[in-house]
Design a protein around this motif. Structure first.
Motif, PDB file in Angstrom:
ATOM      1  N   LEU A   1     -59.815 -37.338   0.519  1.00 55.02           N
ATOM      2  CA  LEU A   1     -61.101 -37.362   1.217  1.00 55.02           C
ATOM      3  C   LEU A   1     -61.769 -38.702   0.954  1.00 55.02           C
ATOM      4  N   ASN A   2     -62.238 -39.333   2.000  1.00 55.44           N
ATOM      5  CA  ASN A   2     -63.006 -40.568   1.888  1.00 55.44           C
ATOM      6  C   ASN A   2     -64.345 -40.339   2.569  1.00 55.44           C
ATOM      7  N   ALA A   3     -65.418 -40.611   1.848  1.00 50.86           N
ATOM      8  CA  ALA A   3     -66.755 -40.433   2.397  1.00 50.86           C
ATOM      9  C   ALA A   3     -67.537 -41.733   2.265  1.00 50.86           C
ATOM     10  N   SER A   4     -68.327 -42.034   3.275  1.00 52.90           N
ATOM     11  CA  SER A   4     -69.204 -43.210   3.200  1.00 52.90           C
ATOM     12  C   SER A   4     -70.579 -42.842   3.755  1.00 52.90           C
ATOM     13  N   ILE A   5     -71.582 -43.464   3.151  1.00 53.29           N
ATOM     14  CA  ILE A   5     -72.975 -43.247   3.546  1.00 53.29           C
ATOM     15  C   ILE A   5     -73.615 -44.610   3.710  1.00 53.29           C
ATOM     16  N   ASP A   6     -74.344 -44.798   4.797  1.00 49.18           N
ATOM     17  CA  ASP A   6     -75.106 -46.031   5.030  1.00 49.18           C
ATOM     18  C   ASP A   6     -76.527 -45.652   5.393  1.00 49.18           C
TER      19      ASP A   6
ATOM     20  N   ASN B   1     -80.069 -46.123   7.020  1.00 50.68           N
ATOM     21  CA  ASN B   1     -80.644 -46.812   8.181  1.00 50.68           C
ATOM     22  C   ASN B   1     -82.122 -47.079   7.938  1.00 50.68           C
ATOM     23  N   SER B   2     -82.709 -47.940   8.734  1.00 52.94           N
ATOM     24  CA  SER B   2     -84.122 -48.297   8.562  1.00 52.94           C
ATOM     25  C   SER B   2     -85.083 -47.223   9.072  1.00 52.94           C
ATOM     26  N   ASP B   3     -84.590 -46.217   9.783  1.00 56.50           N
ATOM     27  CA  ASP B   3     -85.458 -45.188  10.367  1.00 56.50           C
ATOM     28  C   ASP B   3     -85.447 -43.873   9.573  1.00 56.50           C
ATOM     29  N   ASN B   4     -85.199 -43.942   8.261  1.00 59.11           N
ATOM     30  CA  ASN B   4     -85.188 -42.771   7.380  1.00 59.11           C
ATOM     31  C   ASN B   4     -84.072 -41.787   7.749  1.00 59.11           C
ATOM     32  N   THR B   5     -82.930 -42.330   8.179  1.00 57.50           N
ATOM     33  CA  THR B   5     -81.725 -41.543   8.417  1.00 57.50           C
ATOM     34  C   THR B   5     -80.561 -42.234   7.716  1.00 57.50           C
ATOM     35  N   MET B   6     -79.479 -41.485   7.561  1.00 55.10           N
ATOM     36  CA  MET B   6     -78.263 -42.039   6.964  1.00 55.10           C
ATOM     37  C   MET B   6     -77.088 -41.729   7.876  1.00 55.10           C
ATOM     38  N   ASP B   7     -76.225 -42.711   8.062  1.00 55.02           N
ATOM     39  CA  ASP B   7     -74.956 -42.471   8.738  1.00 55.02           C
ATOM     40  C   ASP B   7     -73.990 -41.982   7.671  1.00 55.02           C
ATOM     41  N   TYR B   8     -73.357 -40.850   7.909  1.00 54.51           N
ATOM     42  CA  TYR B   8     -72.454 -40.230   6.953  1.00 54.51           C
ATOM     43  C   TYR B   8     -71.124 -39.972   7.645  1.00 54.51           C
ATOM     44  N   GLU B   9     -70.072 -40.548   7.100  1.00 52.71           N
ATOM     45  CA  GLU B   9     -68.738 -40.354   7.647  1.00 52.71           C
ATOM     46  C   GLU B   9     -67.844 -39.784   6.566  1.00 52.71           C
ATOM     47  N   ILE B  10     -67.019 -38.804   6.933  1.00 55.34           N
ATOM     48  CA  ILE B  10     -66.057 -38.238   6.005  1.00 55.34           C
ATOM     49  C   ILE B  10     -64.740 -38.065   6.733  1.00 55.34           C
ATOM     50  N   GLU B  11     -63.679 -38.386   6.018  1.00 52.77           N
ATOM     51  CA  GLU B  11     -62.347 -38.378   6.610  1.00 52.77           C
ATOM     52  C   GLU B  11     -61.393 -37.668   5.653  1.00 52.77           C
ATOM     53  N   ARG B  12     -60.553 -36.807   6.187  1.00 54.40           N
ATOM     54  CA  ARG B  12     -59.521 -36.157   5.393  1.00 54.40           C
ATOM     55  C   ARG B  12     -58.175 -36.597   5.925  1.00 54.40           C
ATOM     56  N   GLU B  13     -57.349 -37.155   5.021  1.00 56.03           N
ATOM     57  CA  GLU B  13     -56.029 -37.663   5.401  1.00 56.03           C
ATOM     58  C   GLU B  13     -54.967 -37.016   4.519  1.00 56.03           C
ATOM     59  N   LEU B  14     -53.754 -36.970   5.024  1.00 55.43           N
ATOM     60  CA  LEU B  14     -52.644 -36.511   4.200  1.00 55.43           C
ATOM     61  C   LEU B  14     -52.443 -37.496   3.058  1.00 55.43           C
ATOM     62  N   ASN B  15     -52.161 -36.983   1.899  1.00 53.91           N
ATOM     63  CA  ASN B  15     -51.978 -37.805   0.698  1.00 53.91           C
ATOM     64  C   ASN B  15     -50.558 -38.339   0.631  1.00 53.91           C
TER      65      ASN B  15
ATOM     66  N   ALA C   1     -73.044 -45.832  -0.044  1.00 53.54           N
ATOM     67  CA  ALA C   1     -72.154 -45.211  -1.021  1.00 53.54           C
ATOM     68  C   ALA C   1     -70.772 -45.041  -0.408  1.00 53.54           C
ATOM     69  N   ASP C   2     -69.781 -45.130  -1.263  1.00 54.39           N
ATOM     70  CA  ASP C   2     -68.397 -44.843  -0.894  1.00 54.39           C
ATOM     71  C   ASP C   2     -67.810 -43.958  -1.978  1.00 54.39           C
ATOM     72  N   LEU C   3     -67.181 -42.858  -1.579  1.00 49.95           N
ATOM     73  CA  LEU C   3     -66.572 -41.926  -2.517  1.00 49.95           C
ATOM     74  C   LEU C   3     -65.165 -41.591  -2.036  1.00 49.95           C
ATOM     75  N   SER C   4     -64.244 -41.432  -2.985  1.00 53.53           N
ATOM     76  CA  SER C   4     -62.871 -41.044  -2.661  1.00 53.53           C
ATOM     77  C   SER C   4     -62.432 -39.940  -3.603  1.00 53.53           C
ATOM     78  N   PHE C   5     -61.752 -38.953  -3.040  1.00 51.87           N
ATOM     79  CA  PHE C   5     -61.257 -37.805  -3.786  1.00 51.87           C
ATOM     80  C   PHE C   5     -59.833 -37.526  -3.319  1.00 51.87           C
ATOM     81  N   GLU C   6     -59.078 -36.803  -4.178  1.00 57.22           N
ATOM     82  CA  GLU C   6     -57.781 -36.339  -3.728  1.00 57.22           C
ATOM     83  C   GLU C   6     -57.398 -35.046  -4.425  1.00 57.22           C
ATOM     84  N   ASN C   7     -56.500 -34.338  -3.783  1.00 54.88           N
ATOM     85  CA  ASN C   7     -55.868 -33.181  -4.396  1.00 54.88           C
ATOM     86  C   ASN C   7     -54.373 -33.340  -4.143  1.00 54.88           C
ATOM     87  N   ASN C   8     -53.594 -32.302  -4.309  1.00 52.73           N
ATOM     88  CA  ASN C   8     -52.144 -32.427  -4.138  1.00 52.73           C
ATOM     89  C   ASN C   8     -51.723 -32.765  -2.719  1.00 52.73           C
TER      90      ASN C   8
END
Length: 114
Positions: free
Chosen positions: A93-98, A100-114, A82-89
């Protein structure tokens, strides 16, 4: 003495953990593997989350972002990623989920200046 040493180590570790921005969802089923405070309010966090429900984790991320005044600008959710993007003023926020084959997910989230 062993108890005191363990308590001091735990207390020191807890103090060393940076305070993450409230809008960045962190799963109670996850372990943070990388944190980067880039300055000016910009952050990057990578976690490994137990489980395999990409859709449910996406819902939690979206709910947390909306609660903190963000609106959704992009969303692509599949069975294994999954890939999700959000913004405010001020931030984006950008989030990604991948899945894995071992019943886990890699989850990354990043907050950047708009």
């Amino acid at each position: 003495m062993l108890f005191l040493s363990a308590w001091l180590l735990t207390a020191h570790t807890a103090m060393a953990q940076p305070h993450l921005p409230a809008e960045m969802y962190q799963s109670s089923r996850g372990a943070i593997v990388k944190i980067k405070d880039r300055g000016d309010g910009e952050w990057y966090v990578k976690s490994v989350v137990r489980g395999s429900n990409v859709y449910r984790l996406s819902q939690y991320i979206e709910s947390k972002a909306r609660t903190h005044g963000y609106h959704l600008i992009g969303k692509d959710i599949r069975t294994n990623k999954a890939d999700l993007s959000f913004e405010n003023n001020r931030y984006r926020l950008n989030a990604s989920i991948d899945l894995n084959s071992d019943n886990t997910m890699d989850y990354e989230i990043e907050r950047e200046l708009n």
